[in-house]
Enzyme design. Structure first.
Site, mmCIF file in Angstrom:
data_model
loop_
_atom_site.group_PDB
_atom_site.id
_atom_site.type_symbol
_atom_site.label_atom_id
_atom_site.label_comp_id
_atom_site.label_asym_id
_atom_site.label_seq_id
_atom_site.Cartn_x
_atom_site.Cartn_y
_atom_site.Cartn_z
ATOM 1 N N CYS A 102 41.317 54.163 18.247
ATOM 2 C CA CYS A 102 42.192 54.844 19.211
ATOM 3 C C CYS A 102 41.725 56.283 19.390
ATOM 4 O O CYS A 102 41.291 56.937 18.442
ATOM 5 C CB CYS A 102 43.658 54.758 18.818
ATOM 6 S SG CYS A 102 44.258 56.069 17.768
ATOM 7 N N GLU A 103 41.770 56.726 20.634
ATOM 8 C CA GLU A 103 41.227 58.048 20.923
ATOM 9 C C GLU A 103 42.132 59.176 20.448
ATOM 10 O O GLU A 103 41.695 60.312 20.358
ATOM 11 C CB GLU A 103 40.935 58.199 22.423
ATOM 12 C CG GLU A 103 42.140 58.206 23.317
ATOM 13 C CD GLU A 103 41.756 58.293 24.791
ATOM 14 O OE1 GLU A 103 40.602 57.994 25.140
ATOM 15 O OE2 GLU A 103 42.629 58.664 25.597
ATOM 16 N N HIS A 104 43.372 58.851 20.136
ATOM 17 C CA HIS A 104 44.274 59.922 19.699
ATOM 18 C C HIS A 104 44.081 60.280 18.231
ATOM 19 O O HIS A 104 44.174 61.450 17.862
ATOM 20 C CB HIS A 104 45.735 59.504 19.918
ATOM 21 C CG HIS A 104 46.014 59.103 21.323
ATOM 22 N ND1 HIS A 104 46.309 57.816 21.691
ATOM 23 C CD2 HIS A 104 46.011 59.832 22.459
ATOM 24 C CE1 HIS A 104 46.499 57.760 22.996
ATOM 25 N NE2 HIS A 104 46.315 58.968 23.485
ATOM 26 N N HIS A 105 43.842 59.259 17.407
ATOM 27 C CA HIS A 105 43.764 59.494 15.956
ATOM 28 C C HIS A 105 42.431 59.056 15.347
ATOM 29 O O HIS A 105 42.215 59.254 14.156
ATOM 30 C CB HIS A 105 44.898 58.749 15.250
ATOM 31 C CG HIS A 105 46.263 59.095 15.764
ATOM 32 N ND1 HIS A 105 46.904 58.354 16.739
ATOM 33 C CD2 HIS A 105 47.098 60.112 15.447
ATOM 34 C CE1 HIS A 105 48.080 58.909 17.002
ATOM 35 N NE2 HIS A 105 48.229 59.974 16.238
ATOM 36 N N GLN A 143 44.278 51.041 24.527
ATOM 37 C CA GLN A 143 44.182 49.584 24.741
ATOM 38 C C GLN A 143 44.217 49.225 26.223
ATOM 39 O O GLN A 143 43.537 48.303 26.671
ATOM 40 C CB GLN A 143 45.323 48.893 23.974
ATOM 41 C CG GLN A 143 45.163 47.388 23.926
ATOM 42 C CD GLN A 143 46.216 46.734 23.055
ATOM 43 O OE1 GLN A 143 46.641 47.300 22.059
ATOM 44 N NE2 GLN A 143 46.659 45.548 23.437
ATOM 45 N N HIS A 171 47.683 48.667 16.039
ATOM 46 C CA HIS A 171 47.112 50.013 15.989
ATOM 47 C C HIS A 171 47.401 50.627 14.627
ATOM 48 O O HIS A 171 48.574 50.808 14.275
ATOM 49 C CB HIS A 171 47.739 50.882 17.080
ATOM 50 C CG HIS A 171 47.328 50.471 18.469
ATOM 51 N ND1 HIS A 171 46.679 51.315 19.326
ATOM 52 C CD2 HIS A 171 47.459 49.290 19.118
ATOM 53 C CE1 HIS A 171 46.429 50.678 20.467
ATOM 54 N NE2 HIS A 171 46.902 49.444 20.359
ATOM 55 N N CYS A 173 47.204 53.526 13.728
ATOM 56 C CA CYS A 173 47.938 54.798 13.817
ATOM 57 C C CYS A 173 49.444 54.565 13.865
ATOM 58 O O CYS A 173 50.229 55.474 13.605
ATOM 59 C CB CYS A 173 47.473 55.627 15.020
ATOM 60 S SG CYS A 173 47.783 54.847 16.613
HETATM 61 N N1 GTP Z 1 49.367 53.878 25.590
HETATM 62 C C1 GTP Z 1 48.700 53.904 24.432
HETATM 63 N N2 GTP Z 1 49.105 54.729 23.478
HETATM 64 C C2 GTP Z 1 48.415 54.725 22.310
HETATM 65 C C3 GTP Z 1 47.328 53.908 22.070
HETATM 66 N N3 GTP Z 1 46.896 54.154 20.811
HETATM 67 C C4 GTP Z 1 47.687 55.101 20.298
HETATM 68 N N4 GTP Z 1 48.637 55.462 21.205
HETATM 69 C C5 GTP Z 1 49.756 56.408 21.157
HETATM 70 O O1 GTP Z 1 49.371 57.713 21.493
HETATM 71 C C6 GTP Z 1 50.469 58.549 21.233
HETATM 72 C C7 GTP Z 1 50.047 59.944 20.846
HETATM 73 O O2 GTP Z 1 51.239 60.657 20.753
HETATM 74 P P1 GTP Z 1 51.371 62.141 20.132
HETATM 75 O O3 GTP Z 1 52.806 62.485 20.047
HETATM 76 O O4 GTP Z 1 50.460 63.049 20.891
HETATM 77 O O5 GTP Z 1 50.708 61.968 18.705
HETATM 78 P P2 GTP Z 1 51.443 61.787 17.309
HETATM 79 O O6 GTP Z 1 52.304 62.994 16.996
HETATM 80 O O7 GTP Z 1 50.386 61.500 16.297
HETATM 81 O O8 GTP Z 1 52.372 60.530 17.598
HETATM 82 P P3 GTP Z 1 53.027 59.490 16.597
HETATM 83 O O9 GTP Z 1 52.045 58.351 16.451
HETATM 84 O O10 GTP Z 1 54.285 59.044 17.295
HETATM 85 O O11 GTP Z 1 53.274 60.181 15.289
HETATM 86 C C8 GTP Z 1 51.281 57.808 20.162
HETATM 87 O O12 GTP Z 1 52.486 57.397 20.743
HETATM 88 C C9 GTP Z 1 50.414 56.588 19.830
HETATM 89 O O13 GTP Z 1 51.176 55.454 19.458
HETATM 90 C C10 GTP Z 1 46.926 53.034 23.122
HETATM 91 O O14 GTP Z 1 45.969 52.275 23.018
HETATM 92 N N5 GTP Z 1 47.647 53.073 24.275
HETATM 93 ZN ZN ZN Z 2 46.197 56.367 17.489
#
Ligand code: GTP
Ligand code: ZN
Length: 216
Positions: A102-105, A143, A171, A173
């Site tokens: 996942c690109e966020h984490h 995704q 996921h 994360c």
């Molecule tokens: N739509 C989507 N969201 C994703 C995917 N993978 C991870 N995420 C979400 O990306 C979001 C990033 O939210 P942030 O609030 O910026 O990050 P965060 O504080 O680490 O969020 P939490 O996971 O809720 O603790 C989270 O809700 C993740 O669940 C994906 O493939 N698609």
């Molecule tokens: Zn993630």
């Protein structure tokens, strides 16, 4: 460096690829490993202890592997395996393992893809469908985008009557951190052509995806 225009890439892909290439030109592997070392120190670790001394290199190599899809192209992976064939019935490749990040984490997305298309004079080597999934999965992803990229690639390559892609994935994360929901999984779909337009075709696809195979 300016990337040559590659017709197999969407414009978003082209932008992403050139960003990656530019970054790689300015960031050496030594700098990447130094960044991991800094991370380890920030986490309160001793990067010089025996177990960690090669970790910067290992993590860098692991991440390079997990994102190797940036350096692959549809053209190369296809190796010409698109054939003229008078086939007009649905082709479905089910249960393709997906390991993405996942690109966020930069944590794993683990799941399965189910990919179908209805030919319109051209078929593709079956393994190439899994290779297309692999190329896009081995990038930093969400995704939804992964699902759409696979569908759009097949649509562009084969000009079929339609393409359907479903990915079901969990996921890390959401499992190991954050909201910590181990049982949760996410389903995404991308329907193109006749799968988007015709309810019965879409239903046939969904039934085949749900059907319990003897091979599984
Ligand atoms: N739509 C989507 N969201 C994703 C995917 N993978 C991870 N995420 C979400 O990306 C979001 C990033 O939210 P942030 O609030 O910026 O990050 P965060 O504080 O680490 O969020 P939490 O996971 O809720 O603790 C989270 O809700 C993740 O669940 C994906 O493939 N698609
Ligand atoms: Zn993630």
């Amino acid at each position: 460096m300016i990337l040559s225009i590659r017709p197999d890439l969407t414009s978003a892909d082209q932008r992403l690829s050139s960003l990656v290439v530019e970054e790689q030109q300015t960031v050496t592997e030594a700098e990447m490993m130094q960044a991991v070392r800094t991370l380890l120190i920030g986490l309160g670790e001793d990067p010089d202890r025996e177990g960690l001394k090669d970790t910067p290199k290992r993590l860098m190599k692991a991440l390079q592997f997990l994102t190797k899809g940036y350096h692959e192209s549809l053209d190369e992976l296809l190796n010409g395996a698109v054939f003229t064939e008078d086939a007009h019935e649905m082709v479905l490749v089910r249960d393709i393992d997906i390991f993405s990040s996942c690109e966020h984490h930069i944590l794993p997305i683990i799941g399965r893809a189910h990919v179908a298309y209805i030919p319109n004079g051209k078929v593709i080597g079956l393994s190439k469908i899994a290779r297309i999934c692999e190329m896009y999965a081995r990038r930093l992803q969400v995704q939804e985008r992964l699902t759409a990229q696979i569908a759009d690639a097949l649509q562009g390559l084969l000009k079929p009557q339609g393409v359907a892609v479903v990915i079901e994935a969990t996921h890390m994360c959401m499992v190991m951190r954050g909201v910590q929901k181990p049982g949760s999984w996410t389903v995404t779909s991308a329907m193109r052509g006749v799968f988007a337009e015709d309810e019965r075709t879409r239903q046939e696809f969904m039934n085949l995806v749900r059907h319990n195979s003897n091979f599984g």
